[in-house]
Design an enzyme around this catalytic site. Structure first.
Site, PDB file in Angstrom:
ATOM      1  N   HIS A 124       9.386  12.173  18.910  1.00 39.87           N
ATOM      2  CA  HIS A 124       8.873  11.699  17.619  1.00 39.87           C
ATOM      3  C   HIS A 124       7.683  10.754  17.904  1.00 39.87           C
ATOM      4  O   HIS A 124       7.768   9.542  17.685  1.00 39.87           O
ATOM      5  CB  HIS A 124       9.997  10.976  16.863  1.00 39.87           C
ATOM      6  CG  HIS A 124       9.722  10.768  15.406  1.00 39.87           C
ATOM      7  ND1 HIS A 124       8.608  11.288  14.768  1.00 39.87           N
ATOM      8  CD2 HIS A 124      10.420  10.083  14.444  1.00 39.87           C
ATOM      9  CE1 HIS A 124       8.644  10.936  13.491  1.00 39.87           C
ATOM     10  NE2 HIS A 124       9.721  10.212  13.277  1.00 39.87           N
ATOM     11  N   GLN A 184       6.068   8.129  15.367  1.00 45.98           N
ATOM     12  CA  GLN A 184       6.956   6.982  15.132  1.00 45.98           C
ATOM     13  C   GLN A 184       6.690   5.871  16.157  1.00 45.98           C
ATOM     14  O   GLN A 184       6.693   4.682  15.828  1.00 45.98           O
ATOM     15  CB  GLN A 184       8.419   7.452  15.232  1.00 45.98           C
ATOM     16  CG  GLN A 184       9.446   6.355  15.055  1.00 45.98           C
ATOM     17  CD  GLN A 184       9.523   5.850  13.626  1.00 45.98           C
ATOM     18  OE1 GLN A 184       9.656   6.622  12.703  1.00 45.98           O
ATOM     19  NE2 GLN A 184       9.441   4.539  13.441  1.00 45.98           N
ATOM     20  N   ASP A 219      19.129   4.029  15.845  1.00 50.03           N
ATOM     21  CA  ASP A 219      18.800   5.203  15.031  1.00 50.03           C
ATOM     22  C   ASP A 219      20.141   5.817  14.599  1.00 50.03           C
ATOM     23  O   ASP A 219      21.201   5.465  15.138  1.00 50.03           O
ATOM     24  CB  ASP A 219      17.969   6.182  15.883  1.00 50.03           C
ATOM     25  CG  ASP A 219      17.468   7.397  15.111  1.00 50.03           C
ATOM     26  OD1 ASP A 219      17.547   7.405  13.864  1.00 50.03           O
ATOM     27  OD2 ASP A 219      17.007   8.363  15.760  1.00 50.03           O
ATOM     28  N   CYS A 234      13.873   3.373  13.033  1.00 45.96           N
ATOM     29  CA  CYS A 234      12.870   4.308  12.507  1.00 45.96           C
ATOM     30  C   CYS A 234      13.121   4.625  11.033  1.00 45.96           C
ATOM     31  O   CYS A 234      12.190   4.993  10.312  1.00 45.96           O
ATOM     32  CB  CYS A 234      12.873   5.588  13.338  1.00 45.96           C
ATOM     33  SG  CYS A 234      14.502   6.342  13.461  1.00 45.96           S
TER      34      CYS A 234
HETATM   35  N1   CP Z   1      11.193   7.669  10.498  1.00 38.51           N
HETATM   36  C1   CP Z   1      10.928   8.862   9.940  1.00 38.51           C
HETATM   37  O1   CP Z   1      10.382   9.774  10.561  1.00 38.51           O
HETATM   38  O2   CP Z   1      11.316   8.968   8.649  1.00 38.51           O
HETATM   39  P1   CP Z   1      11.269  10.280   7.744  1.00 38.51           P
HETATM   40  O3   CP Z   1      12.330  11.205   8.254  1.00 38.51           O
HETATM   41  O4   CP Z   1      11.528   9.794   6.357  1.00 38.51           O
HETATM   42  O5   CP Z   1       9.910  10.896   7.890  1.00 38.51           O
HETATM   43  N1  NVA Z   2      16.849  10.938  15.220  1.00 33.00           N
HETATM   44  C1  NVA Z   2      16.539  11.063  13.813  1.00 33.00           C
HETATM   45  C2  NVA Z   2      15.207  10.474  13.516  1.00 33.00           C
HETATM   46  C3  NVA Z   2      14.802  10.517  12.063  1.00 33.00           C
HETATM   47  C4  NVA Z   2      13.464   9.909  11.819  1.00 33.00           C
HETATM   48  C5  NVA Z   2      16.580  12.526  13.422  1.00 33.00           C
HETATM   49  O1  NVA Z   2      16.013  13.356  14.142  1.00 33.00           O
HETATM   50  O2  NVA Z   2      17.183  12.847  12.398  1.00 33.00           O
END
Ligand code: CP
Ligand code: NVA
Length: 332
Positions: A135, A138, A231, A272
């Site tokens: 990600h 982020q 998270d 996040c």
């Molecule tokens: N942190 C993040 O990526 O949030 P969303 O899933 O809302 O985009």
């Molecule tokens: N680890 C989480 C992050 C969300 C922003 C997911 O992938 O759902």
């Protein structure tokens, strides 16, 4: 150093140097200032971007949309249903078609190989808005938030508690190594990050003078921490049947007041988002009814405390994503 990222994809931070990451963060700071001062910064007028989302999103989608509009661009959103991609049209064909119409492509979905395949077949920059593995956008918001609280981040210590194999934890390990930030993750062994990635990151960290620690002992991991980060325990795309096991495995790694007290007194809390810190969500409520747990990866008192910088962090998604689009699309 003169840095140009024009035409570059943004797929994972392993592909970016420390100087390039710091350049993007510097640009994000400038753009944040401009936004606060209501200064026009529509530098990409006449360009268009497309956002492909195979998973849901609030922050990432909105940051790309508002960021693109602030930069003067047009935006198309394609959600989990409604486009041909993956069903009637291959990733390669989709990438080529979209490259003929758009100046940049954002993708959020499942395997990292998909975003890599899109990028391989696209003639315009492709940005990773989250995959199962990484990600990266982020990370820029997270580090910007650290910079706003601590100034220089090199030599600071960030600790992740929770599912340390997930996209956010793995990306944090990479960005910390690249920037010389000490990184620790606290998790049960079965949720430790992938060994190959750990050894790549250890090598980078060593070069940058920082360390990487994997521990099952949260108290050991959190010692001297400047940032505690967590998270969700079950990520998007994972099966709901995993909740029971994850609650059992990860409850000892919940970020609560006691865990916070083992960190540095001026430590901040980051997440996040979205977060299960109460039962005011459909899933939070279901979990509470089924397993009798009202707060999961973080307790509500930590989430709303003055140490928590999660809303600054969420806002920073906009400024950093805007920086990525501007740096990769602007004409020299
Ligand atoms: N942190 C993040 O990526 O949030 P969303 O899933 O809302 O985009
Ligand atoms: N680890 C989480 C992050 C969300 C922003 C997911 O992938 O759902």
């Amino acid at each position: 150093m003169n840095i140009s990222l024009k035409g570059r994809d943004f797929l994972k931070l392993l592909d970016y140097s420390q100087e390039e990451i710091l350049y993007l963060l510097g640009l994000a700071k400038v753009l944040k200032e401009k936004k606060k001062n209501h200064e026009n910064h529509a530098y990409l007028k006449g360009k268009n971007v497309v956002l492909l989302f195979e998973k849901d999103s609030t922050r990432t989608r909105c940051a790309f949309e508002v960021g693109a509009m602030d930069l003067g661009m047009g935006v198309t959103y394609l959600g989990p249903t409604g486009s041909q991609m993956g069903k009637k049209e291959s990733i390669a064909d989709t990438a080529q078609v979209l490259s003929r119409m758009y100046d940049g492509i954002e993708y959020r979905g499942f395997e990292q190989t998909v975003v890599e395949e899109l990028a391989k077949n696209s003639s315009v920059p492709v940005w990773n808005g989250l995959t199962n593995e990484f990600h990266p956008t982020q990370m820029l918001a997270d580090i910007l938030t650290m910079q706003e609280n601590f100034g220089e981040v090199k030599g600071r210590k960030l600790v992740f508690l929770g599912d340390a194999r997930n996209n956010v934890a793995c990306s944090l390990m990479v960005v910390c190594a690249k920037l010389g930030i000490h990184f620790a993750c606290c998790a049960p062994k079965e949720l430790f990050p992938n060994e190959t990635l750990v050894s790549i990151c250890k090598e980078i960290a060593q070069r940058e003078g920082s360390t990487i620690l994997l521990t099952e002992d949260p108290r050991e991991g959190v010692k001297d921490a400047d940032v505690l980060y967590t998270d969700v325990w079950v990520s998007m795309g994972e099966d709901a049947s995993l909740w029971e096991d994850r609650i059992r495995l990860l409850k000892p790694y919940q970020v609560n007041k006691e865990i916070m007290s083992y960190a540095n007194p001026n430590a901040i809390f980051l997440h996040c988002l979205p977060s299960f810190h109460d039962t005011n969500t459909k899933i939070g409520k279901e979990i509470s009814e089924k397993f009798g747990i009202n707060e999961m990866e973080v307790t509500n008192d930590v989430f709303v405390s003055s140490q928590s910088k999660v809303m600054d962090q969420a806002e920073n998604r906009l400024h950093t994503i805007k920086a990525v689009m501007l740096a990769t699309l602007k004409d020299e």
